[in-house]
Design a protein around this motif. Structure first.
Motif, PDB file in Angstrom:
ATOM      1  N   GLY A 148      80.786  39.425   2.900  1.00 54.12           N
ATOM      2  CA  GLY A 148      80.775  38.464   1.802  1.00 54.12           C
ATOM      3  C   GLY A 148      79.384  38.081   1.347  1.00 54.12           C
ATOM      4  O   GLY A 148      79.190  37.020   0.743  1.00 54.12           O
ATOM      5  N   LEU A 149      78.393  38.939   1.597  1.00 58.40           N
ATOM      6  CA  LEU A 149      77.003  38.639   1.237  1.00 58.40           C
ATOM      7  C   LEU A 149      76.668  39.264  -0.113  1.00 58.40           C
ATOM      8  O   LEU A 149      76.864  40.463  -0.309  1.00 58.40           O
ATOM      9  N   PRO A 150      76.156  38.473  -1.067  1.00 63.39           N
ATOM     10  CA  PRO A 150      75.767  39.025  -2.366  1.00 63.39           C
ATOM     11  C   PRO A 150      74.458  39.809  -2.279  1.00 63.39           C
ATOM     12  O   PRO A 150      73.408  39.381  -2.744  1.00 63.39           O
ATOM     13  N   SER A 151      74.527  40.973  -1.653  1.00 69.78           N
ATOM     14  CA  SER A 151      73.363  41.839  -1.515  1.00 69.78           C
ATOM     15  C   SER A 151      73.183  42.659  -2.782  1.00 69.78           C
ATOM     16  O   SER A 151      74.082  42.749  -3.616  1.00 69.78           O
ATOM     17  N   SER A 152      72.027  43.288  -2.917  1.00 74.32           N
ATOM     18  CA  SER A 152      71.701  44.035  -4.123  1.00 74.32           C
ATOM     19  C   SER A 152      72.171  45.484  -4.033  1.00 74.32           C
ATOM     20  O   SER A 152      71.673  46.258  -3.215  1.00 74.32           O
ATOM     21  N   SER A 153      73.116  45.858  -4.894  1.00 76.73           N
ATOM     22  CA  SER A 153      73.535  47.256  -4.987  1.00 76.73           C
ATOM     23  C   SER A 153      72.381  48.129  -5.473  1.00 76.73           C
ATOM     24  O   SER A 153      72.243  49.283  -5.057  1.00 76.73           O
ATOM     25  N   SER A 154      71.565  47.568  -6.340  1.00 78.30           N
ATOM     26  CA  SER A 154      70.435  48.313  -6.890  1.00 78.30           C
ATOM     27  C   SER A 154      69.443  48.687  -5.796  1.00 78.30           C
ATOM     28  O   SER A 154      69.022  49.847  -5.683  1.00 78.30           O
ATOM     29  N   HIS A 155      69.096  47.730  -4.980  1.00 77.69           N
ATOM     30  CA  HIS A 155      68.121  48.000  -3.927  1.00 77.69           C
ATOM     31  C   HIS A 155      68.702  48.886  -2.833  1.00 77.69           C
ATOM     32  O   HIS A 155      67.974  49.647  -2.194  1.00 77.69           O
ATOM     33  N   ALA A 156      70.020  48.788  -2.627  1.00 79.43           N
ATOM     34  CA  ALA A 156      70.668  49.704  -1.687  1.00 79.43           C
ATOM     35  C   ALA A 156      70.539  51.139  -2.188  1.00 79.43           C
ATOM     36  O   ALA A 156      70.255  52.069  -1.418  1.00 79.43           O
ATOM     37  N   LEU A 157      70.711  51.313  -3.487  1.00 78.26           N
ATOM     38  CA  LEU A 157      70.582  52.645  -4.080  1.00 78.26           C
ATOM     39  C   LEU A 157      69.155  53.164  -3.967  1.00 78.26           C
ATOM     40  O   LEU A 157      68.917  54.306  -3.542  1.00 78.26           O
ATOM     41  N   PHE A 158      68.204  52.322  -4.316  1.00 75.08           N
ATOM     42  CA  PHE A 158      66.804  52.756  -4.248  1.00 75.08           C
ATOM     43  C   PHE A 158      66.374  53.022  -2.807  1.00 75.08           C
ATOM     44  O   PHE A 158      65.665  53.986  -2.524  1.00 75.08           O
ATOM     45  N   GLY A 159      66.822  52.149  -1.893  1.00 78.46           N
ATOM     46  CA  GLY A 159      66.477  52.346  -0.492  1.00 78.46           C
ATOM     47  C   GLY A 159      67.039  53.650   0.049  1.00 78.46           C
ATOM     48  O   GLY A 159      66.338  54.405   0.743  1.00 78.46           O
ATOM     49  N   GLY A 160      68.312  53.929  -0.267  1.00 77.65           N
ATOM     50  CA  GLY A 160      68.919  55.173   0.191  1.00 77.65           C
ATOM     51  C   GLY A 160      68.204  56.394  -0.351  1.00 77.65           C
ATOM     52  O   GLY A 160      67.930  57.356   0.385  1.00 77.65           O
ATOM     53  N   LEU A 161      67.872  56.367  -1.642  1.00 78.97           N
ATOM     54  CA  LEU A 161      67.181  57.501  -2.258  1.00 78.97           C
ATOM     55  C   LEU A 161      65.786  57.699  -1.683  1.00 78.97           C
ATOM     56  O   LEU A 161      65.365  58.826  -1.399  1.00 78.97           O
ATOM     57  N   ILE A 162      65.065  56.609  -1.511  1.00 85.31           N
ATOM     58  CA  ILE A 162      63.700  56.710  -0.996  1.00 85.31           C
ATOM     59  C   ILE A 162      63.701  57.233   0.438  1.00 85.31           C
ATOM     60  O   ILE A 162      62.915  58.115   0.801  1.00 85.31           O
ATOM     61  N   GLY A 163      64.599  56.681   1.273  1.00 84.31           N
ATOM     62  CA  GLY A 163      64.680  57.152   2.655  1.00 84.31           C
ATOM     63  C   GLY A 163      65.050  58.619   2.740  1.00 84.31           C
ATOM     64  O   GLY A 163      64.452  59.386   3.516  1.00 84.31           O
ATOM     65  N   ALA A 164      66.023  59.044   1.920  1.00 87.04           N
ATOM     66  CA  ALA A 164      66.435  60.445   1.923  1.00 87.04           C
ATOM     67  C   ALA A 164      65.321  61.354   1.425  1.00 87.04           C
ATOM     68  O   ALA A 164      65.095  62.442   1.981  1.00 87.04           O
ATOM     69  N   ALA A 165      64.624  60.927   0.387  1.00 89.95           N
ATOM     70  CA  ALA A 165      63.549  61.749  -0.178  1.00 89.95           C
ATOM     71  C   ALA A 165      62.393  61.900   0.808  1.00 89.95           C
ATOM     72  O   ALA A 165      61.832  62.994   0.962  1.00 89.95           O
ATOM     73  N   ILE A 166      62.037  60.805   1.481  1.00 86.63           N
ATOM     74  CA  ILE A 166      60.929  60.873   2.445  1.00 86.63           C
ATOM     75  C   ILE A 166      61.298  61.768   3.623  1.00 86.63           C
ATOM     76  O   ILE A 166      60.493  62.603   4.069  1.00 86.63           O
TER      77      ILE A 166
ATOM     78  N   ASP B 196      71.219  67.808  -2.372  1.00 84.21           N
ATOM     79  CA  ASP B 196      71.432  67.378  -0.988  1.00 84.21           C
ATOM     80  C   ASP B 196      70.759  66.039  -0.712  1.00 84.21           C
ATOM     81  O   ASP B 196      71.325  65.157  -0.048  1.00 84.21           O
ATOM     82  N   ILE B 197      69.538  65.900  -1.218  1.00 82.99           N
ATOM     83  CA  ILE B 197      68.782  64.662  -1.008  1.00 82.99           C
ATOM     84  C   ILE B 197      69.455  63.491  -1.717  1.00 82.99           C
ATOM     85  O   ILE B 197      69.570  62.383  -1.174  1.00 82.99           O
ATOM     86  N   ILE B 198      69.914  63.730  -2.924  1.00 87.29           N
ATOM     87  CA  ILE B 198      70.583  62.668  -3.677  1.00 87.29           C
ATOM     88  C   ILE B 198      71.887  62.274  -3.000  1.00 87.29           C
ATOM     89  O   ILE B 198      72.254  61.097  -2.934  1.00 87.29           O
ATOM     90  N   PHE B 199      72.603  63.259  -2.463  1.00 88.20           N
ATOM     91  CA  PHE B 199      73.829  63.006  -1.696  1.00 88.20           C
ATOM     92  C   PHE B 199      73.539  62.077  -0.522  1.00 88.20           C
ATOM     93  O   PHE B 199      74.261  61.102  -0.279  1.00 88.20           O
ATOM     94  N   ALA B 200      72.464  62.358   0.202  1.00 86.52           N
ATOM     95  CA  ALA B 200      72.095  61.539   1.363  1.00 86.52           C
ATOM     96  C   ALA B 200      71.748  60.120   0.937  1.00 86.52           C
ATOM     97  O   ALA B 200      72.135  59.138   1.597  1.00 86.52           O
TER      98      ALA B 200
END
Length: 414
Positions: free
Chosen positions: A103-121, A83-87
């Motif tokens: 059209g912004l070259p944002s980081s997919s990696s940091h989006a992934l880490f941010g989503g996981l960290i926020g969901a886990a917390i 459930d947490i990983i889904f979030a």
């Protein structure tokens, strides 16, 4: 909710994230060679897709960082659940789609880490996040990698122009510079970046799927990704790369600075070097940040080139907000799914609706291979206009010659 269904749902969502990662990051390898005309747009994305597929099989160090480094896996005190990983994935995907739309070259990696960290917390607590690993393998590389890549690209660009500069030995005046070889070289350097991208970014989704399998008890903690996971992630990111991500290609290829072949060659070389080194060390590096830093550095390295710092500022602001923005979405989704099956359904439906809305909205101002890099198209238009004007001038000159000959013949007859 049945654990098997939830695991399947998360794996499907992870592969969709991998797809978005592919089209979001195609520009990292292929924006500059497309801009300089080294490779045709459709050929470029096809080549990048194939090399991303190959690169995904070459390393799993980054996958291990994701699955067993940032989020503590499988301990009794910190029960990471599907459930947490889904979030977390919902937060990453929505941020990827928003930045792609802009059209912004944002980081997919940091989006992934941010989503996981926020969901886990939100779902478990601060103990679920390994702050030391986060600092060493995510935050510090995020700060230094684009700066180092930019500096290397700057120096390589200056060196390239210095080595190929030609002057008349008698007068000392500049001669026509012959740097066409750099355009050919870009084919190889951009291919190396695409291969490196596969060794780094595809691993992150492998790590996520491995993490969910560990959390469900179907895989031992500390183990690496299975072969079917590697294969599925490789295919997903390759298909996403082939989709193009033309909006971000436009920004990287012509938005930040005007790119010439020598600049592109230098930028791609520094980008590939940084990504391959980070993959070997297990750093979950943002390939987007490295590529952007390299393009900016190469622009600063060529005299007479203007770097569009207002756009650079917008991109940097996007980088700054990526972790917290994706984290907030991940946290809100985690709170929603904690309510049970209804919460999971609401989150899935809302996320799907948001993605579909952004896709439909993007069709209002379609960007594709035909108009992704406007600078190059403008250049082609100018060259065509010059050829057309030259042809008209030659035709007019021929007409004048014919008229002169006719006059001479008339005079001779008289």
């Amino acid at each position: 909710m049945d654990i098997t269904f939830m695991v399947a749902l998360v794996i499907g969502l992870a592969l969709f994230f991998d797809f978005t990662n592919g089209f979001h990051d195609t520009a990292n390898a292929m924006a500059t060679p497309i801009a300089t005309g080294a490779i045709k747009p459709k050929t470029a994305v096809t080549l990048a897709a194939i090399l991303n597929l190959v690169g995904a099989f070459l390393s799993t160090e980054v996958a291990k960082t994701v699955s067993g480094g940032i989020i503590r896996e499988g301990s009794d005190s910190v029960p990471i659940t599907p459930d947490i990983i889904f979030a977390g994935l919902m937060g990453a995907i929505l941020w990827n789609m928003i930045t792609w739309l802009k059209g912004l070259p944002s980081s997919s990696s940091h989006a992934l880490f941010g989503g996981l960290i926020g969901a886990a917390i939100a779902g478990i607590g601060f103990d679920s996040v390994n702050l030391e690993t986060l600092l060493q393998k995510v935050i510090l590389p995020a700060i230094f990698a684009p700066l180092i890549a930019g500096l290397v690209a700057y120096l390589c660009t200056r060196l390239a122009y210095a080595l190929t500069s030609r002057h008349d030995p008698d007068t000392g005046s500049k001669l026509t510079q012959k740097r066409g070889g750099f355009r050919t070289g870009q084919i190889f350097t951009s291919s190396l970046v695409a291969l490196a991208h596969g060794t780094n970014d595809a691993q992150k989704t492998m790590g996520i799927i491995t993490l969910v399998l560990i959390s469900a008890g179907t895989q031992a903690p500390g183990s690496g990704p299975q072969l079917w996971v590697i294969t599925a992630c490789a295919v997903a990111i390759a298909v996403g790369t082939y989709a193009g991500g033309w909006r971000i290609i436009r920004t990287m290829g012509s938005g930040l600075t005007e790119v010439k072949p020598a600049q592109g060659f230098a930028a791609e070389t520094s980008t590939a070097s940084a990504i391959l080194a980070s993959s070997h060390l297990g750093f979950a590096l943002s390939t987007t940040q490295v590529a952007s830093g390299s393009v900016i550095g190469s622009g600063m390295g060529r005299k007479g080139t203007t770097v569009r710092w207002n756009l650079v500022g917008k991109i940097a602001l996007g980088w700054l907000f990526t972790l917290p923005a994706a984290g907030i979405v991940g946290a809100l989704t985690a709170l929603l799914v904690k309510t049970g099956v209804v919460g999971v359904v609401i989150a899935a439906v809302a996320g799907t609706a948001a993605v579909m809305f952004m896709f439909v909205y993007s069709r209002k101002s379609s960007v594709g291979h035909h108009n992704a890099v406007e600078v190059e198209e403008a250049g082609q238009t100018v060259r065509f206009a010059k050829k057309k004007a030259l042809a008209r001038a030659r035709a007019k000159a021929d007409q004048q010659k014919d008229a002169a000959k006719a006059d001479q013949q008339k005079d001779a007859q008289r």
